[in-house]
Scaffold this motif. Sequence first.
Motif, PDB file in Angstrom:
ATOM      1  N   GLU A  91      29.663  10.982 -48.310  1.00 41.29           N
ATOM      2  CA  GLU A  91      30.089  12.386 -48.274  1.00 41.29           C
ATOM      3  C   GLU A  91      28.974  13.262 -47.736  1.00 41.29           C
ATOM      4  OE1 GLU A  91      31.707  13.069 -52.280  1.00 41.29           O
ATOM      5  OE2 GLU A  91      33.284  14.232 -51.289  1.00 41.29           O
ATOM      6  N   ARG A  92      27.767  12.979 -48.190  1.00 40.21           N
ATOM      7  CA  ARG A  92      26.620  13.756 -47.716  1.00 40.21           C
ATOM      8  C   ARG A  92      26.407  13.573 -46.224  1.00 40.21           C
ATOM      9  NH1 ARG A  92      22.543  12.140 -51.466  1.00 40.21           N
ATOM     10  NH2 ARG A  92      21.161  11.510 -49.796  1.00 40.21           N
ATOM     11  N   GLU A  93      26.754  12.373 -45.729  1.00 38.98           N
ATOM     12  CA  GLU A  93      26.594  12.089 -44.296  1.00 38.98           C
ATOM     13  C   GLU A  93      27.751  12.658 -43.484  1.00 38.98           C
ATOM     14  OE1 GLU A  93      24.078  10.039 -42.911  1.00 38.98           O
ATOM     15  OE2 GLU A  93      23.080   9.958 -44.863  1.00 38.98           O
ATOM     16  N   GLY A  94      28.740  13.278 -44.173  1.00 38.50           N
ATOM     17  CA  GLY A  94      29.823  13.919 -43.433  1.00 38.50           C
ATOM     18  C   GLY A  94      31.147  13.188 -43.439  1.00 38.50           C
ATOM     19  N   GLU A  95      31.256  12.104 -44.203  1.00 37.81           N
ATOM     20  CA  GLU A  95      32.538  11.386 -44.279  1.00 37.81           C
ATOM     21  C   GLU A  95      33.567  12.280 -44.965  1.00 37.81           C
ATOM     22  OE1 GLU A  95      33.667   8.120 -43.243  1.00 37.81           O
ATOM     23  OE2 GLU A  95      35.418   9.340 -43.695  1.00 37.81           O
ATOM     24  N   THR A  96      34.721  12.466 -44.334  1.00 38.32           N
ATOM     25  CA  THR A  96      35.739  13.352 -44.904  1.00 38.32           C
ATOM     26  C   THR A  96      37.051  12.639 -45.217  1.00 38.32           C
ATOM     27  OG1 THR A  96      36.460  13.970 -42.686  1.00 38.32           O
ATOM     28  CG2 THR A  96      34.855  15.429 -43.748  1.00 38.32           C
ATOM     29  N   ARG A  97      37.166  11.366 -44.845  1.00 38.95           N
ATOM     30  CA  ARG A  97      38.429  10.665 -45.095  1.00 38.95           C
ATOM     31  C   ARG A  97      38.546  10.338 -46.589  1.00 38.95           C
ATOM     32  NH1 ARG A  97      37.570   5.970 -40.854  1.00 38.95           N
ATOM     33  NH2 ARG A  97      35.475   6.324 -41.684  1.00 38.95           N
ATOM     34  N   THR A  98      39.468  11.060 -47.256  1.00 38.83           N
ATOM     35  CA  THR A  98      39.633  10.905 -48.706  1.00 38.83           C
ATOM     36  C   THR A  98      39.945   9.457 -49.081  1.00 38.83           C
ATOM     37  OG1 THR A  98      40.585  13.108 -48.643  1.00 38.83           O
ATOM     38  CG2 THR A  98      40.799  11.908 -50.699  1.00 38.83           C
ATOM     39  N   LEU A 101      36.751   7.397 -49.027  1.00 37.10           N
ATOM     40  CA  LEU A 101      35.852   7.771 -50.131  1.00 37.10           C
ATOM     41  C   LEU A 101      36.382   7.255 -51.472  1.00 37.10           C
ATOM     42  CD1 LEU A 101      35.006  11.410 -48.986  1.00 37.10           C
ATOM     43  CD2 LEU A 101      33.433   9.460 -49.027  1.00 37.10           C
TER      44      LEU A 101
END
Length: 185
Positions: A91-98, A101
Amino acid sequence: MEPAALQLPSWAQVSEKRRAHIARVTALLDRWAAEMSLTSGEAQAWHDAGRLHDALRDAPEAELRQMVRGTAFADSPAGVLHGPAAAARLEREGETRTGVLLAVRWHTVGNAAWDQTGRALFMADFLEPGRGFLRHDRGFLSSLLPRDFDGVFRQVVRMRLEWTLREGKPLFPESIVLWNSVSGA
Ligand SMILES: [Fe+2]
């Protein structure tokens, strides 16, 4: 299952043995995705969930605890910290796919809120061919999965709960909720 083709993030902490497991899990997800004719976006989510789920599996416990501080996993046993820690880092690296995650965060425990990505990762982690136990049964479930995704998922959830009970280990509330959601009761 080419180890050279497996791209782990720079922050990954995995032994060679673990890297081979990750490669087998990812290859299995790729195979199922192809057999099920998933869209490229779905197939990529499955691939990335497999590739990233154990990225911090061999990191020191203190480091993992630090990464899950203030979350629902703050007091969790050591063995389940690597999933939520990796998800936090992603998430911190920018992953947005729920879906990715959720899959990574809960892959050790199980979660009823999973979409297909979380369910596929949970099954691939258990059914990958490098594990030594129940080879025949697991191979059969793996080959059946593209035709009966939900049936195989139910069976894998059951097998993992049975193992946990047999080992005398405690059950996580989320694992129970997951079982109740697929048990048809
Ligand atoms: Fe794994």
